[in-house]
Design a protein around this motif. Sequence first.
Motif, PDB file in Angstrom:
ATOM      1  N   ASN A 261      -5.542  -0.683  -5.589  1.00 18.42           N
ATOM      2  CA  ASN A 261      -4.502   0.015  -6.434  1.00 18.42           C
ATOM      3  C   ASN A 261      -5.269   0.124  -7.779  1.00 18.42           C
ATOM      4  O   ASN A 261      -6.514  -0.021  -8.343  1.00 18.42           O
ATOM      5  CB  ASN A 261      -3.460  -1.227  -6.507  1.00 18.42           C
ATOM      6  N   SER A 262      -4.391   0.626  -8.433  1.00 19.49           N
ATOM      7  CA  SER A 262      -4.821   0.690  -9.988  1.00 19.49           C
ATOM      8  C   SER A 262      -5.483  -0.194 -10.821  1.00 19.49           C
ATOM      9  O   SER A 262      -6.349  -0.371 -11.576  1.00 19.49           O
ATOM     10  CB  SER A 262      -3.710   1.325 -10.907  1.00 19.49           C
ATOM     11  N   ASP A 263      -5.026  -1.716 -10.648  1.00 20.54           N
ATOM     12  CA  ASP A 263      -5.669  -2.774 -11.276  1.00 20.54           C
ATOM     13  C   ASP A 263      -6.577  -3.544 -10.201  1.00 20.54           C
ATOM     14  O   ASP A 263      -7.362  -4.467 -10.913  1.00 20.54           O
ATOM     15  CB  ASP A 263      -4.230  -3.776 -11.337  1.00 20.54           C
ATOM     16  N   ASN A 264      -6.750  -2.968  -9.011  1.00 15.05           N
ATOM     17  CA  ASN A 264      -7.656  -3.729  -8.323  1.00 15.05           C
ATOM     18  C   ASN A 264      -8.562  -2.348  -7.671  1.00 15.05           C
ATOM     19  O   ASN A 264      -8.401  -2.273  -6.370  1.00 15.05           O
ATOM     20  CB  ASN A 264      -7.160  -4.429  -7.235  1.00 15.05           C
ATOM     21  N   PRO A 265      -9.547  -1.829  -8.280  1.00 17.88           N
ATOM     22  CA  PRO A 265     -10.274  -0.850  -7.675  1.00 17.88           C
ATOM     23  C   PRO A 265     -11.248  -1.373  -6.765  1.00 17.88           C
ATOM     24  O   PRO A 265     -11.802  -2.488  -6.874  1.00 17.88           O
ATOM     25  CB  PRO A 265     -10.826  -0.075  -8.948  1.00 17.88           C
ATOM     26  N   HIS A 297      -8.747   5.135  -6.930  1.00 16.94           N
ATOM     27  CA  HIS A 297      -8.884   3.933  -6.904  1.00 16.94           C
ATOM     28  C   HIS A 297     -10.411   3.463  -6.345  1.00 16.94           C
ATOM     29  O   HIS A 297     -10.410   2.241  -6.231  1.00 16.94           O
ATOM     30  CB  HIS A 297      -7.754   2.973  -5.996  1.00 16.94           C
TER      31      HIS A 297
END
Length: 308
Positions: A261-265, A297
């Motif tokens: 996701n955007s916070d966890n590439p 991502h």
Amino acid sequence: MKKTSEFFKICSSNTLFIVGLLCLVFWFTACSTGKRTLPESRDKRPFPEKIDTVPKVALPELMDTIRWVAADTLSNPPVVIDPKIKIDKDNGLPPDKGEPAKQKEDIGVAGNLDMTRYFKAKYKIGVLLPFQAGDSLISTTNRMAIWATDFYLGFKLAFDETGIPNTTFLIETFDTKGNELRIDQLIAEGKLLSMDVLVGPYRSNAALKLANYVKDQPILMVSPYSANAKIGEGNSHYLQMNPGLDKHLFALFEFSRTKANSDNPVVFLFGTGDSEPTKKQIWDSYLAELPSSERAHFQSLQIETTEL
């Protein structure tokens, strides 16, 4: 007398008129008849026959087709039939009066077999990998030995997190030295007979020897590295875990999609060796199928192979 002469004048003039008219009629009639009786100057082309050029083929009746479904073999493992288990077959003769009739057993039904062979409180697992433990200088630079050590550490970690109640796993290691003659020696010494599961070896030629051995033994063999699909043909005791690089990468790719996701590439690392560009190319082909929003991502980074 005068009237008579006038009558003949009128009749003669009318006669000439009538005769002239009849001649004219006969002339037109003769022309039209002659025109119809003259042969045509050229033949007319016949009309083409209306023939159906498309053959009428009788279509076969609709038939049922096989529909393949994905089976969860991890939660429902297939039952391996031990070829050494002898099951009495019904010979078609009536049973003796002094003996009770034996119930015919179906080898395809697991309930009629001795399942203590498959479900135990304690399993013995043998790991046959080229650890190269006898020579520390070789093992520190040998790619095969490094892979074997890394695999074994992950193997042990997985069993530490299984959490299966009332079950014990005894893991014993065998150093194959990367030599298929070592496999022959272990078989000849009978050190593998007491094992329930064998994991390894590394090379395809050694894996083939071990696969031929377990084929007639109550032992399940798991091949973690060899990608030769011909080794397990007709061998229900052989389980191949390495079908190919593309399938490995696709499994990792599908798993990473659930976490990205955007916070966890997700960062795909690939090295500088000869085979590394192939990995990158396969990975990029999976990314190309994603929407641009989801593709953002994922990142890729190339580093030195020694640093991997």
